[in-house]
Enzyme design. Structure first.
Site, PDB file in Angstrom:
ATOM      1  N   SER A  41      -9.672  -1.130   7.195  1.00 26.79           N
ATOM      2  CA  SER A  41      -9.210  -0.996   5.812  1.00 26.79           C
ATOM      3  C   SER A  41      -8.518  -2.195   5.212  1.00 26.79           C
ATOM      4  O   SER A  41      -8.119  -2.149   4.045  1.00 26.79           O
ATOM      5  CB  SER A  41      -8.282   0.204   5.694  1.00 26.79           C
ATOM      6  OG  SER A  41      -9.040   1.380   5.685  1.00 26.79           O
TER       7      SER A  41
ATOM      8  N   SER B 198      -9.660   1.367   3.010  1.00 24.47           N
ATOM      9  CA  SER B 198      -8.844   2.154   2.132  1.00 24.47           C
ATOM     10  C   SER B 198      -7.776   1.376   1.359  1.00 24.47           C
ATOM     11  O   SER B 198      -7.208   1.891   0.410  1.00 24.47           O
ATOM     12  CB  SER B 198      -8.171   3.252   2.957  1.00 24.47           C
ATOM     13  OG  SER B 198      -7.314   2.678   3.928  1.00 24.47           O
TER      14      SER B 198
ATOM     15  N   LYS C 126       0.840  -1.206   0.000  1.00 25.98           N
ATOM     16  CA  LYS C 126       0.000   0.000   0.000  1.00 25.98           C
ATOM     17  C   LYS C 126       0.874   1.254   0.000  1.00 25.98           C
ATOM     18  O   LYS C 126       1.932   1.279   0.650  1.00 25.98           O
ATOM     19  CB  LYS C 126      -0.882  -0.039   1.252  1.00 25.98           C
ATOM     20  CG  LYS C 126      -1.982   1.001   1.318  1.00 25.98           C
ATOM     21  CD  LYS C 126      -2.841   0.751   2.567  1.00 25.98           C
ATOM     22  CE  LYS C 126      -3.989   1.725   2.722  1.00 25.98           C
ATOM     23  NZ  LYS C 126      -4.830   1.416   3.906  1.00 25.98           N
TER      24      LYS C 126
HETATM   25  N1  GLN Z   1     -12.958   3.557   6.576  1.00 29.22           N
HETATM   26  C1  GLN Z   1     -12.362   3.983   7.815  1.00 29.22           C
HETATM   27  C2  GLN Z   1     -11.983   5.431   7.716  1.00 29.22           C
HETATM   28  O1  GLN Z   1     -12.328   6.026   6.767  1.00 29.22           O
HETATM   29  C3  GLN Z   1     -11.179   3.128   8.145  1.00 29.22           C
HETATM   30  C4  GLN Z   1      -9.999   3.460   7.347  1.00 29.22           C
HETATM   31  C5  GLN Z   1      -8.807   2.656   7.686  1.00 29.22           C
HETATM   32  O2  GLN Z   1      -8.887   1.611   8.325  1.00 29.22           O
HETATM   33  N2  GLN Z   1      -7.670   3.151   7.259  1.00 29.22           N
HETATM   34  O3  GLN Z   1     -11.365   6.002   8.571  1.00 29.22           O
END
Ligand code: GLN
Length: 498
Positions: A182, A158, A83
């Site tokens: 994510s 994400s 990532k």
């Molecule tokens: N969807 C969650 C957020 O927007 C989690 C994101 C993540 O785990 N990086 O914060």
């Protein structure tokens, strides 16, 4: 080279062993497959940057000649994806943000160094919601990633780029990061295994901070075993991350030592109620019955604070983000706005131009809940709530539950743009995943079936440091479900992987 050569560590090893593929060729094959996915008017767009194929000698810089070492690392010469919020000196690290466009880190994240030390080859950096804020990868400053199973739909987020890269057969395994879900959420949307380790299991050195008390590097793979191999490789203490604890890595071998027989799986009422898609609920109930058939006891449990996990998370995560993101001021990193007459204008313009809408929303939310007049009303209350969520989970485990069984997401992958104008609807995609982050627990999502041709994930949560138990139970469930992915193009007319 066979179609599925890049779908598992075993397939990669087998073709390397059979000398079907010279080490560098596997990497080139992966790059070719990725290019094919990015052609046409609906590119998957899993990667933000990739290695130049000719930039490396065919046998690779780190690969050993055959027979040179007894070390049969299952990752040797295997292409992996990382990532783009994990630092790499050889490729840019942008966090999906325009503010870091072209930025190159002078050092590698500990997890990247550990993968490379095991012989893995980082093929490229995957797309993400800007600074990992989002659940669909649509918040990327460089355009969205599409779900390889249906290109009109999101891959989740994400870590959507990492999930798409594995699901589309470009790499067998990839690293993501989880602050609130994510890794598990995109795994569920893309029919993959997603592992979120115990907080402190894996070093965060070189993981660009979003919310430091929640962030943890995780793994996306097709099988529990492959995920376990990567976790074993990247886990373990690191003098550069004081929150990373000195404990033995969970052994991938331990998978075979765990049985469902006699285990107590807790099914939390609050995870099966309102808002859960009926098809997803039915698959989770099937999974529970399957576990029962294998000798597990299914026990209904209650975690009453679950509905408060999202509000709690969306106070704490933005608060930490607002502080962590203060460093992007146009002076030290990345892009700088031109022509500012003084420093204050330079900061304001750089941040105004460089950050996208969701990141700005979070910074505003975060500074608001931390401000003098509201700290007690929001931040402190959310901290208390976090402690309560963690203690409810602890109590359930202490009462004899070995693992909690739950859906990973309330629905299958949604359409691109479906939640674009409603941030709260997007936040709800994490309703079942944030608790594990808030409590620091290990959790895993495995594919458990499909609804209307789209993959569905089921989740296991375990007490802290119980990854071996969690992975073993997940492996047994995986065997019983025997899920096989639908053909990639099943829901869209685009040609893929050609
Ligand atoms: N969807 C969650 C957020 O927007 C989690 C994101 C993540 O785990 N990086 O914060």
């Amino acid at each position: 080279m066979s179609d599925d050569v890049l779908t598992s560590l075993e397939a990669c090893r087998a073709s390397l062993r059979a000398a079907e593929a010279a080490p560098g060729e596997l990497l080139e094959e992966a790059l070719r497959r990725n290019q094919a996915l990015d052609r046409g008017d609906r590119p998957v767009h899993a990667f933000l940057s990739t290695l130049e194929p000719e930039a490396e000698p065919a046998d690779g810089p780190r690969g050993l000649a055959a027979g040179e070492s007894g070390d049969e690392s299952s990752l040797r010469d295997v292409p992996v994806a990382v990532k783009d919020n994990l630092c790499t000196p050889d490729l840019p690290t942008t966090c999906g943000s325009r503010i870091l466009e072209g930025y190159r880190s002078p050092f590698a994240a500990t997890v990247v160094r550990r993968l490379e030390r095991a012989g893995a080859r980082v093929l490229g950096k995957t797309n993400l919601d800007e600074f990992a804020m989002g659940s669909s990868t649509e918040n990327s400053g460089f355009g969205p990633t599409r779900n390889p199973y249906d290109r009109e739909r999101v891959p989740g987020g994400s870590s959507g780029g990492s999930a798409a890269a594995v699901a589309a057969g470009v790499v067998p395994v990839a690293l993501g990061s989880s602050t609130g879900g994510s890794v598990r959420q995109p795994a569920a949307f893309c029919g993959l295994v997603g592992i979120k380790p115990t907080y402190g299991r894996v070093s965060r050195y070189g993981l660009v901070a979003f919310a430091s008390s929640l962030d943890q590097v995780g793994v996306l793979s097709r099988t529990v075993r492959d995920g376990a191999v990567v976790l074993e490789t990247i886990a373990g203490s690191d003098p550069r991350d004081a929150t990373c604890q000195d404990r033995p890595s969970p052994r991938a071998e331990a998978l075979d030592e765990v049985d469902l027989e006699g285990r107590v799986l807790g099914l939390p009422d609050e995870y099966l109620g309102e808002g859960l898609d009926d098809g997803v609920r039915a698959l989770v109930e099937d999974l529970a019955r399957e576990a029962e058939r294998a000798g597990a006891e299914i026990r209904r449990v209650s975690l009453p604070s679950t509905p408060l996990a999202i509000p709690c998370y969306y106070v704490l995560a933005p608060a930490e983000a607002s502080s962590n993101l203060a460093r992007y001021d146009g002076v030290r990193y990345g892009v700088r706005a031109q022509g500012a007459p003084d420093a204050a204008t330079l900061f304001a313009r750089t941040r105004g131009e460089g950050f996208g809408a969701e990141v700005k929303r979070r910074i505003m939310l975060g500074t608001y809940v931390l401000s003098a007049g509201y700290y007690d009303a929001y931040y402190r209350r959310a901290q208390r709530l976090r402690a309560r969520i963690a203690s409810e989970l602890r109590d359930v485990f202490e009462a004899g539950v070995d693992a909690l069984l739950a859906p990973t997401t309330p629905t299958t992958a949604f359409r691109l743009g479906e939640h674009a104008s409603d941030p709260y609807a997007m936040y709800l995609a994490d309703v079942f995943t944030v608790s594990a982050n808030l409590a620091g627990l290990p959790a895993i999502s495995i594919p458990i079936g499909t609804v209307d041709g789209l993959p569905v994930g089921g989740q296991l949560l375990c007490p802290p440091w119980e990854e071996e138990r969690m992975l073993g139970l997940a492996a047994r469930l995986e065997e019983r479900v025997a899920w096989s992915p639908p053909p990639l193009a099943s829901r869209s007319d685009t040609e893929v992987g050609a």
